[in-house]
Design a protein around this motif. Structure first.
Motif, PDB file in Angstrom:
ATOM      1  N   TYR A   1       0.843  -1.196   0.000  1.00  0.00           N
ATOM      2  CA  TYR A   1       0.000   0.000   0.000  1.00  0.00           C
ATOM      3  C   TYR A   1       0.878   1.246   0.000  1.00  0.00           C
ATOM      4  CZ  TYR A   1      -3.613   3.351   1.461  1.00  0.00           C
ATOM      5  OH  TYR A   1      -4.475   4.405   1.520  1.00  0.00           O
ATOM      6  N   TYR A   2       0.501   2.225  -0.828  1.00  0.00           N
ATOM      7  CA  TYR A   2       1.216   3.488  -0.898  1.00  0.00           C
ATOM      8  C   TYR A   2       0.198   4.621  -0.932  1.00  0.00           C
ATOM      9  CZ  TYR A   2       4.191   7.236  -2.781  1.00  0.00           C
ATOM     10  OH  TYR A   2       4.865   8.423  -2.982  1.00  0.00           O
ATOM     11  N   GLU A   3       0.369   5.608  -0.049  1.00  0.00           N
ATOM     12  CA  GLU A   3      -0.501   6.769  -0.031  1.00  0.00           C
ATOM     13  C   GLU A   3       0.360   8.016  -0.111  1.00  0.00           C
ATOM     14  OE1 GLU A   3      -4.201   6.731   2.281  1.00  0.00           O
ATOM     15  OE2 GLU A   3      -3.462   8.556   3.247  1.00  0.00           O
ATOM     16  N   LEU A   4       0.155   8.781  -1.173  1.00  0.00           N
ATOM     17  CA  LEU A   4       0.939   9.979  -1.450  1.00  0.00           C
ATOM     18  C   LEU A   4       0.117  11.214  -1.136  1.00  0.00           C
ATOM     19  CD1 LEU A   4       3.465  11.337  -2.818  1.00  0.00           C
ATOM     20  CD2 LEU A   4       2.148  11.249  -4.954  1.00  0.00           C
ATOM     21  N   GLY A   5       0.625  12.062  -0.251  1.00  0.00           N
ATOM     22  CA  GLY A   5      -0.006  13.342   0.022  1.00  0.00           C
ATOM     23  C   GLY A   5       0.527  14.400  -0.930  1.00  0.00           C
ATOM     24  N   VAL A   6      -0.359  15.221  -1.474  1.00  0.00           N
ATOM     25  CA  VAL A   6       0.042  16.244  -2.442  1.00  0.00           C
ATOM     26  C   VAL A   6      -0.460  17.611  -1.979  1.00  0.00           C
ATOM     27  CG1 VAL A   6      -0.104  17.019  -4.831  1.00  0.00           C
ATOM     28  CG2 VAL A   6      -0.031  14.578  -4.329  1.00  0.00           C
ATOM     29  N   ASN A   7       0.459  18.548  -1.840  1.00  0.00           N
ATOM     30  CA  ASN A   7       0.106  19.932  -1.508  1.00  0.00           C
ATOM     31  C   ASN A   7      -0.073  20.683  -2.820  1.00  0.00           C
ATOM     32  OD1 ASN A   7      -0.064  22.576  -0.613  1.00  0.00           O
ATOM     33  ND2 ASN A   7       1.498  22.327   0.952  1.00  0.00           N
ATOM     34  N   VAL A   8      -1.297  20.687  -3.333  1.00  0.00           N
ATOM     35  CA  VAL A   8      -1.558  21.208  -4.675  1.00  0.00           C
ATOM     36  C   VAL A   8      -1.129  22.664  -4.840  1.00  0.00           C
ATOM     37  CG1 VAL A   8      -3.354  21.649  -6.388  1.00  0.00           C
ATOM     38  CG2 VAL A   8      -3.390  19.528  -5.071  1.00  0.00           C
ATOM     39  N   PRO A   9      -1.456  23.602  -3.926  1.00  0.00           N
ATOM     40  CA  PRO A   9      -0.998  24.987  -4.116  1.00  0.00           C
ATOM     41  C   PRO A   9       0.523  25.106  -4.171  1.00  0.00           C
ATOM     42  CG  PRO A   9      -2.743  24.898  -2.480  1.00  0.00           C
ATOM     43  CD  PRO A   9      -2.343  23.477  -2.748  1.00  0.00           C
ATOM     44  N   ALA A  10       1.236  24.276  -3.415  1.00  0.00           N
ATOM     45  CA  ALA A  10       2.700  24.332  -3.452  1.00  0.00           C
ATOM     46  C   ALA A  10       3.223  23.824  -4.787  1.00  0.00           C
ATOM     47  CB  ALA A  10       3.284  23.515  -2.304  1.00  0.00           C
TER      48      ALA A  10
END
Length: 382
Positions: free
Chosen positions: A95-104
Motif C-alpha cells: 500500500y502506498y498513499e501519497l499526500g500532495v500539496n496542490v498549491p505548493a
C-alpha cells in the motif's frame, strides 16, 4: 500567481482526469482472478484518493495574514493498493498513499506555508495477509492506537485537537499516528480484533531550538471489540522509548512515553455517534527549551461526535448530515494549560463523490490565544 510546470503537476493532472470518471469508489485497475500459467491474474490493483480544498477563518483579525484564510490544501491524497495471491489463503499486500500539496506544486502564492514540500509520504508498507493467520505488515502505516482508538473520533474536519495522534512531537516519529518503521500484526477471533506492533529505532527528528528527538524503540497493543454489527469498542496502549538532545549545549535526557486510550463508535440507522479519551504520559510538550522538562508528565484528552444523516437523493444531493462535536485537552503536570472546543457542523454529500463541509467551532484556552473558527472544506473522493 505563478504556475510551474513540473512532472508532479503533470502526474496530478493525469490522475485527476483519469479518476474524474469514478463515482466515489476505488478504481480496480487489475482484478484478481488466478489462472494457471498467468502470474498477472493473481494481482488485484486499485487506485483512489481524495482532493481537498479548505478555508480556515479564525474570528477576529488574529489570522488575517494566514494562508489558511486564503484557502489551502486540506489533505489531498492518492492511494495505490496491491494484493498478490501466493497460495492457499496467503496474499502479498502493498500500500502506498501519497499526500500532495496542490498549491505548493503550482506555486500559488499565499495558499501554502513557506517551505512546504510538494508531496509527502503518508503511508508506504508491505506484508502478508491470511484469513487464518492474520495480517503482518512493515513500513509507515497507521498505528495500532489510531486504528483502534483515534480513528473512531477522527470524523470531522477540525478534530484531533485532544487525542494523542497529532499532539506529540510528530505522529510519524513518536508512534502515535502514521508510524514509520513499524511492524504491525492484526488478527480476528470472532467479534474481537487483536492488534500488536513493534516500533524500530528511527533517525533523529530536528525540532525548533536545536532540539533533536530520537525514537529508540517501542511497541503497542490494541483490542477492538465488536459488541454489535454497528457498535465497536476499542482500547489501546502505545509505548515509545526516546531521547531528547540539545545539539547546541549537548544536554540529553531520556523519556518513556506512554499513551492509553479507549473509544466507542456506534452507527444505529442514520446516526453516527462516537466518544473517546486518552491519558498521555511524557507525551505532550511543555514548550520549554530545557531537555529535562521537554515533555509534560501527565495530560488527558477526550473527543465526541454526534451526527444524523438526512437522506435527500434528488437535485444531485445524496444526503445532508448535521452534527455536533467537541474535545477537551488538559495538562495535569508539567504545564498549566487547557483547551476546550465545541462546535456545530453540516455535511452536504453530492453525487459523483463531491462533498462540502462547514463547521463553526467555539474554543476556550487558558492562554486565550485561540479564537472561534469557521471552516469550509470542499472534497472530491474517488
Amino acid at each position: 500567481m505563478k504556475i510551474k510546470t513540473t512532472a508532479v503537476a503533470t502526474a496530478i493532472g493525469a490522475a485527476v482526469a483519469l479518476m474524474s470518471f469514478a463515482s466515489q469508489a476505488e478504481i480496480t485497475v487489475l482484478k484478481q482472478d488466478p489462472k494457471a500459467g498467468d502470474p498477472l491474474s493473481r494481482l488485484n490493483f486499485t487506485v483512489g484518493g481524495s482532493i481537498r480544498a479548505q478555508f480556515d477563518n479564525a474570528m477576529g483579525d488574529m489570522d488575517k495574514t494566514s494562508y489558511k484564510r486564503n484557502g489551502y490544501d486540506g489533505g489531498t491524497r492518492f492511494r495505490f493498493a496491491a494484493d498478490y495471491y501466493l497460495f492457499d489463503d496467503i496474499s502479498w499486500i502493498s500500500y502506498y498513499e501519497l499526500g500532495v500539496n496542490v498549491p505548493a506544486v503550482f506555486d500559488w502564492d499565499s495558499h501554502y506555508a513557506a517551505g512546504s514540500n510538494y508531496t509527502s509520504r503518508r503511508m508506504l508498507y508491505t506484508g502478508l495477509k491470511s484469513k487464518t493467520w492474520g495480517t503482518m505488515t512493515f513500513g509507515q502505516q497507521n498505528s495500532v492506537y489510531y486504528d483502534v482508538v483515534g480513528a473512531k473520533t477522527d470524523v470531522w474536519d477540525y478534530d484531533m485537537k485532544a487525542q494523542a495522534p497529532g499532539n506529540g512531537v510528530k505522529g510519524d516519529y513518536d508512534g502515535s499516528y502514521r508510524s514509520r518503521k513499524m511492524l504491525k500484526y492484526k488478527n480476528s477471533f470472532g467479534d474481537v480484533d487483536l492488534y500488536a506492533s513493534y516500533l524500530f529505532e528511527d533517525t533523529d527528528l530536528l525540532l525548533p531550538n536545536s532540539i533533536r528527538y530520537k525514537r529508540n524503540g517501542g511497541g503497542s497493543l490494541g483490542v477492538d471489540y465488536h459488541l454489535a454489527k454497528n457498535l465497536s469498542w476499542g482500547t489501546a496502549w502505545n509505548y515509545t522509548k526516546a531521547n531528547v538532545r540539545n545539539s547546541t549545549s549537548g544536554d540529553t535526557d531520556s523519556y518513556s512515553q506512554n499513551i492509553y486510550g479507549t473509544a466507542l463508535s456506534w452507527t444505529p440507522d442514520n446516526w453516527t455517534l462516537s466518544f473517546g479519551g486518552g491519558w498521555y504520559e511524557n507525551f505532550l510538550t511543555t514548550g520549554q527549551k530545557n531537555v529535562h522538562d521537554y515533555f509534560a508528565g501527565d495530560a488527558w484528552g477526550i473527543e465526541y461526535y454526534a451526527g444524523y444523516k438526512i437522506p435527500v437523493a434528488q437535485y444531485g444531493l445524496k444526503y445532508v448530515q448535521p452534527y455536533v462535536m467537541g474535545d477537551r485537552l488538559k495538562y495535569t503536570t508539567g504545564r498549566y494549560y487547557e483547551r476546550i472546543d465545541n462546535g456545530l457542523g453540516v455535511t452536504f454529500q453530492l453525487d459523483y463523490g463531491f462533498r462540502v463541509d462547514y463547521e463553526h467551532v467555539f474554543t476556550n484556552s487558558t492562554d486565550k490565544k485561540l479564537g472561534d473558527m469557521n471552516i469550509v472544506r470542499l472534497r472530491y473522493d474517488f
